[in-house]
Design an enzyme around this catalytic site. Structure first.
Site, PDB file in Angstrom:
ATOM      1  N   ASP A 259       0.950  -1.141  -0.068  1.00 27.86           N
ATOM      2  CA  ASP A 259       0.000   0.045  -0.030  1.00 27.86           C
ATOM      3  C   ASP A 259       0.790   1.278   0.030  1.00 27.86           C
ATOM      4  O   ASP A 259       2.091   1.279   0.284  1.00 27.86           O
ATOM      5  CB  ASP A 259      -0.869   0.050   1.353  1.00 27.86           C
ATOM      6  N   LYS A 281      -3.086   2.623  -2.017  1.00 23.06           N
ATOM      7  CA  LYS A 281      -4.231   2.691  -1.530  1.00 23.06           C
ATOM      8  C   LYS A 281      -4.253   3.787  -0.520  1.00 23.06           C
ATOM      9  O   LYS A 281      -3.433   3.504   0.504  1.00 23.06           O
ATOM     10  CB  LYS A 281      -5.022   1.524  -0.919  1.00 23.06           C
ATOM     11  N   MET A 394      -8.655   6.669  10.636  1.00 17.66           N
ATOM     12  CA  MET A 394      -9.157   7.427   9.312  1.00 17.66           C
ATOM     13  C   MET A 394     -10.248   8.274   9.742  1.00 17.66           C
ATOM     14  O   MET A 394     -11.444   8.419   8.983  1.00 17.66           O
ATOM     15  CB  MET A 394      -9.686   6.337   8.446  1.00 17.66           C
TER      16      MET A 394
END
Length: 481
Positions: A259, A281, A394
């Site tokens: 990632d 990502k 997040m």
């Protein structure tokens, strides 16, 4: 005869590394205390017949003698004690007494080592890494045992305990390989595949029966190799927080699929000739869809390759690993999940923030700012109200909504909040504020790294004196409950 130049003597060794055969042979240790106990303990990792020679011994040494099955000869040392010995260690903790043992050993033709007295030694013992039947010994005559022990610790991390199991399996097949594969070059290719293919993968995973089965397939001439995928947690990004298993697998992988959040320095720990595939990502910047990632892993596995799928943090925590496992299962490709240090633990360690604390927070909640439809999640608000510590992943872009929802649900506006950006990395930053300050986070355009928000009364017990305020106004607030 003209002598050839041998170059700079500083680049050549003063000792010649070698190993003595001691299985079933007498090895004598002359001494009474801690130094003798250390040598007996070390010799106890071999199949030598150990004899300890000293009229009186200390309790520690007596305990070690019993532990390793050595023999105590309760007599003062005499040169005749060395008859038939292959090695002798003198640990009498006195220079003159040790010298007497060494001189007697020279006369008797027995190699001698005087513990911690290199000027008397005929040979040195290194720091030992035991993966029987494999052994690695490290010694340094220049800077002594401290460096040797340091290097040993590094090698211990490189050689899993199951390395010995793999070596014993190889030994058991050596004669069969020689008979079935008479060509030397072909046999070398066989052993290369043995130690870097499915056989070693099974052995290191603790599946010795599977490893033997794969080895038999290899001996029988099977040319089609099955691929294998490791779903590996890269941790928060600090290289030294990578697990030992993850480090080893990076060295074995043919392909590393990683990632964008995994730092280049961690990806670079992989085998030099391994293919690197970035699947880029990041929130709102998915250059490769999850469906495409799953298809790529299946494609690589079906090609017979060993693949490390490197994910930031821990694969099982907001890593979408379930979709990748389902895809691999459906394709019949074997895989293993290797855990990593998740961001909440790394952030808590950096901030010395107890995520659970008796009388304050007995529950820890891992939450994310969004659900699959990118909606702000309210489900954990009730847990937060009951005194849990909530670690929000997040959540930067929805920090204001999280603040509003929790305050509306009844949480006190001055509930402490810590924000850690780039946890455990060199560029880590820490921020401190309250629940009502959290709505200002999205206004901080200087915070663009991955952040973790920790909400709860346990935050007040963290070591965040040097943390920046979430906003300038936050400096004026008191976080005490």
């Amino acid at each position: 005869m003209t002598s050839r130049k041998r170059g700079n003597p500083k680049t050549r060794l003063d000792v010649f590394p070698t190993f003595f055969k001691v299985a079933g042979e007498r090895v004598c240790v002359v001494g009474h205390g801690g130094e003798a106990a250390a040598k007996v303990r070390l010799l106890g990792e071999t199949n030598a017949l150990i004899e300890v020679i000293s009229r009186d011994i200390e309790p520690e040494l007596a305990e070690v003698i019993d532990e390793v099955g050595a023999v105590h000869v309760a007599e003062n040392f005499r040169p005749t004690h060395l008859n038939g010995a292959v090695l002798v260690f003198s640990a009498r903790e006195d220079d003159a007494l040790d010298r007497a043992v060494v001189e007697a050993a020279r006369i008797m033709g027995v190699p001698a080592n005087a513990v911690d007295k290199p000027h008397l030694c005929q040979f040195y013992t290194g720091a030992l890494v035991n993966r029987a039947p494999i052994a690695v010994a490290i010694t340094s005559t220049g800077v002594g045992p401290v460096l040797a022990r340091h290097i040993r610790a590094r090698i211990e991390t490189m050689l899993p305990r199951s390395t010995g199991d793999l070596a014993r399996l190889a030994e058991s097949l050596r004669d069969a390989a020689a008979n079935l594969i008479p060509d030397g070059a072909a046999r070398r290719r066989f052993w290369a595949k043995f130690f870097s293919g499915p056989v070693s993968t099974r052995a290191y995973a603790g599946d010795l029966a599977g490893a033997r089965q794969e080895a038999q397939r290899l001996l029988n001439g099977a040319t089609e190799e099955n691929g294998y995928v490791w779903l590996v947690g890269a941790g928060p990004g600090a290289e030294d927080l990578l697990t030992l298993r993850a480090q080893r697998l990076l060295q074995e992988a043919d392909v590393i699929v990683h990632d964008a959040l995994v730092p280049a320095a961690v990806v670079a720990m992989g085998r030099r000739d391994a293919q690197r595939v970035s699947v880029g990502k990041r929130k709102g910047k998915h250059s490769v869809s999850q469906k495409e990632i799953c298809e790529k892993l299946v494609e690589l596995g079906q090609a017979g390759l060993k693949v490390v799928r490197l994910k930031s943090g821990d694969p099982m925590i907001f890593g979408r690993v379930a979709e990748e496992m389902d895809a691999l299962r459906s394709a019949g490709i074997d895989f293993e999940v290797v855990p990593g240090v998740t961001a909440a633990f790394a952030a808590a360690a950096s901030a010395q923030l107890p995520l659970t604390l008796r009388g304050v927070a007995s529950t820890l909640v891992f939450a994310t700012g969004h659900n699959a439809k990118s909606e702000t999640l309210p489900e954990w608000a009730g847990l937060a109200l009951k005194g849990s510590t909530v670690a929000v992943y997040m959540g930067r872009s929805v920090a204001a909504a999280v603040s509003t929802r929790l305050i509306a649900a009844g949480m006190k506006p001055h509930t402490p909040v810590a924000i850690i950006e780039n946890a455990a990395r060199a560029e880590e930053r820490q921020f401190l504020g309250s629940l009502q300050d959290l709505r200002l986070l999205s206004e901080r355009d200087d915070i663009d790294g991955p952040v973790l928000m920790v909400i709860g009364d346990a935050v007040a017990h963290a070591s965040l004196a040097a943390a920046e305020p979430i906003s300038a106004a936050a400096l004026k607030r008191n976080f005490a409950a």
